[in-house]
Scaffold this active site. Structure first.
Site, short mmCIF file in Angstrom:
data_model
loop_
_atom_site.label_atom_id
_atom_site.label_comp_id
_atom_site.label_asym_id
_atom_site.label_seq_id
_atom_site.Cartn_x
_atom_site.Cartn_y
_atom_site.Cartn_z
N SER A 75 0.84 -1.20 0.00
CA SER A 75 0.00 0.00 0.00
C SER A 75 0.88 1.25 0.00
O SER A 75 1.98 1.24 0.57
CB SER A 75 -0.87 0.04 1.25
OG SER A 75 -1.53 1.29 1.33
N TYR A 87 -1.87 -1.07 10.18
CA TYR A 87 -2.04 -1.40 8.76
C TYR A 87 -0.78 -1.07 7.97
O TYR A 87 -0.27 -1.90 7.21
CB TYR A 87 -3.25 -0.63 8.21
CG TYR A 87 -3.50 -0.82 6.72
CD1 TYR A 87 -4.27 -1.87 6.25
CD2 TYR A 87 -2.97 0.07 5.79
CE1 TYR A 87 -4.51 -2.03 4.89
CE2 TYR A 87 -3.20 -0.08 4.43
CZ TYR A 87 -3.98 -1.13 3.98
OH TYR A 87 -4.20 -1.29 2.64
N1 LIG Z 1 -8.48 0.14 -1.95
C1 LIG Z 1 -7.41 0.85 -1.68
O1 LIG Z 1 -7.44 2.08 -1.81
C2 LIG Z 1 -6.13 0.16 -1.30
C3 LIG Z 1 -4.97 0.95 -1.27
C4 LIG Z 1 -3.75 0.33 -0.97
C5 LIG Z 1 -3.69 -1.02 -0.71
N2 LIG Z 1 -4.84 -1.77 -0.73
C6 LIG Z 1 -4.69 -3.20 -0.50
O2 LIG Z 1 -5.07 -3.90 -1.66
C7 LIG Z 1 -5.60 -5.18 -1.32
C8 LIG Z 1 -6.97 -5.31 -1.91
O3 LIG Z 1 -7.76 -4.25 -1.38
P1 LIG Z 1 -9.27 -3.95 -1.81
O4 LIG Z 1 -9.39 -2.49 -1.73
O5 LIG Z 1 -9.64 -4.69 -3.03
O6 LIG Z 1 -10.00 -4.58 -0.50
P2 LIG Z 1 -11.49 -5.09 -0.29
O7 LIG Z 1 -11.76 -5.00 1.17
O8 LIG Z 1 -12.38 -4.37 -1.21
O9 LIG Z 1 -11.35 -6.64 -0.68
C9 LIG Z 1 -10.50 -7.48 0.07
C10 LIG Z 1 -10.89 -8.93 -0.12
O10 LIG Z 1 -10.05 -9.70 0.75
C11 LIG Z 1 -10.85 -10.65 1.42
N3 LIG Z 1 -10.28 -11.02 2.71
C12 LIG Z 1 -10.22 -10.27 3.84
N4 LIG Z 1 -9.65 -10.96 4.83
C13 LIG Z 1 -9.33 -12.17 4.34
C14 LIG Z 1 -8.72 -13.33 4.90
N5 LIG Z 1 -8.36 -13.37 6.18
N6 LIG Z 1 -8.53 -14.41 4.11
C15 LIG Z 1 -8.94 -14.39 2.82
N7 LIG Z 1 -9.52 -13.34 2.23
C16 LIG Z 1 -9.72 -12.22 2.99
C17 LIG Z 1 -12.19 -9.96 1.59
O11 LIG Z 1 -13.25 -10.88 1.84
C18 LIG Z 1 -12.34 -9.23 0.26
O12 LIG Z 1 -12.95 -10.05 -0.73
C19 LIG Z 1 -5.60 -5.23 0.20
O13 LIG Z 1 -4.46 -5.93 0.64
C20 LIG Z 1 -5.53 -3.77 0.60
O14 LIG Z 1 -4.96 -3.62 1.87
C21 LIG Z 1 -6.05 -1.20 -1.00
#
Ligand SMILES: NC(=O)c1ccc[n+]([C@@H]2O[C@H](COP(=O)([O-])OP(=O)(O)OC[C@H]3O[C@@H](n4cnc5c(N)ncnc54)[C@H](O)[C@@H]3O)[C@@H](O)[C@H]2O)c1
Length: 250
Positions: free
Chosen positions: A141, A154
């Site tokens: 991230s 986080y």
């Molecule tokens: N959206 C953003 O702006 C952003 C920015 C930087 C990093 N990220 C990272 O990118 C990745 C994807 O993020 P996103 O925004 O699509 O998140 P999201 O919350 O929309 O989706 C995350 C998915 O991971 C699954 N999940 C959660 N805990 C889990 C576990 N213990 N085992 C298996 N599956 C699990 C959830 O059910 C969900 O389907 C994450 O690692 C997040 O931290 C997101």
């Protein structure tokens, strides 16, 4: 690329970036194990890929639980074959002032975001070592690069992923396996929408105005970076961190 090199596992594949990454890798010709802690979304992602002529298998597991991970990986191996492309994307967010983070909260964020990547990677690795070919991509991230208030746990977990990427790349480089990380910026997914709806962040317009590319990113834009790292052409690219962030973090 031989057929056996085209089997991918994407964690957190039910929605958001994981869904987009799964769809993209399937479009690029890979069979994809789509893993999530929630059964229903991952079943519908797999169904959509299969209906579009791709190949996907839904598996349900909590990435922080070794037994569940081992069972899920074994199911994918038996159904699709040895896994050679791994995207550690599953992650959970939480907004709490540092002084108020308790041990349960800290441990859960670290368990899913960092330990999860360790467990899934260690479980999948024998397949890549056997074939002397592999691609590991860790979704970090921009919070790990520039810091994120109320997200110390986080951002620590995501910083850990960057360090893990670099160290693992050194261990595995001579074995035909690359390890890279992607640091997404503010991407339009359910996670980001939860933060907006819960007023955890400044209003979106205000937030993105300062970005060189003044908008939120799309999950497909992260998926495209993933597709590159997963490709045969990226065979000399390892230990890298690629920001997909509209220029937010440098
Ligand atoms: N959206 C953003 O702006 C952003 C920015 C930087 C990093 N990220 C990272 O990118 C990745 C994807 O993020 P996103 O925004 O699509 O998140 P999201 O919350 O929309 O989706 C995350 C998915 O991971 C699954 N999940 C959660 N805990 C889990 C576990 N213990 N085992 C298996 N599956 C699990 C959830 O059910 C969900 O389907 C994450 O690692 C997040 O931290 C997101």
């Amino acid at each position: 690329m031989s057929e056996t090199r085209k089997i991918a596992l994407v964690t957190g594949a039910g929605v958001g970036m994981g869904e987009a990454i799964s769809r993209r890798l399937a479009e690029d010709g890979m069979a994809v194990g789509v893993l999530d802690i929630n059964a229903e979304p991952v079943a519908s992602v797999a169904q959509a890929i299969n209906s579009a002529g791709g190949r996907a298998l839904p598996v349900v597991a909590d990435v922080s639980d070794r037994d569940q991970v081992e069972k899920a990986v074994q199911t994918i191996r038996e159904s699709l074959g040895p896994i050679t492309v791994l995207v550690n994307n599953a992650g959970v967010e939480n907004f709490t002032a540092f002084a108020e983070i308790d041990d349960v909260n800290w441990d859960r964020i670290l368990a899913v975001n960092l330990k999860g990547a360790y467990l899934v990677t260690q479980t999948v690795l024998p397949d890549m070592l056997e074939l002397a070919w592999g691609r590991i991509i860790n979704i970090s991230s921009f919070g790990a690069q520039i810091g994120a208030p109320n997200m110390v746990h986080y951002s620590a977990s995501k910083g850990g992923l960057i360090s893990m990427t670099r160290s693992l790349a050194q261990e595995l480089g001579s074995r035909g396996i690359t390890v890279n990380s992607i640091a997404p910026g503010f991407i339009d997914t359910p996670m980001a929408r939860r933060a907006i709806a819960g007023n955890k962040l400044p209003p979106v317009d205000e937030l993105v105005r300062a970005y060189p590319i003044p908008r939120m990113g799309r999950p497909e834009e992260v998926a495209a970076a993933c597709a590159y790292f997963a490709s045969e052409e990226a065979g000399y690219v390892t230990a890298q961190l690629l920001g997909v962030n509209g220029g937010t973090a440098v």
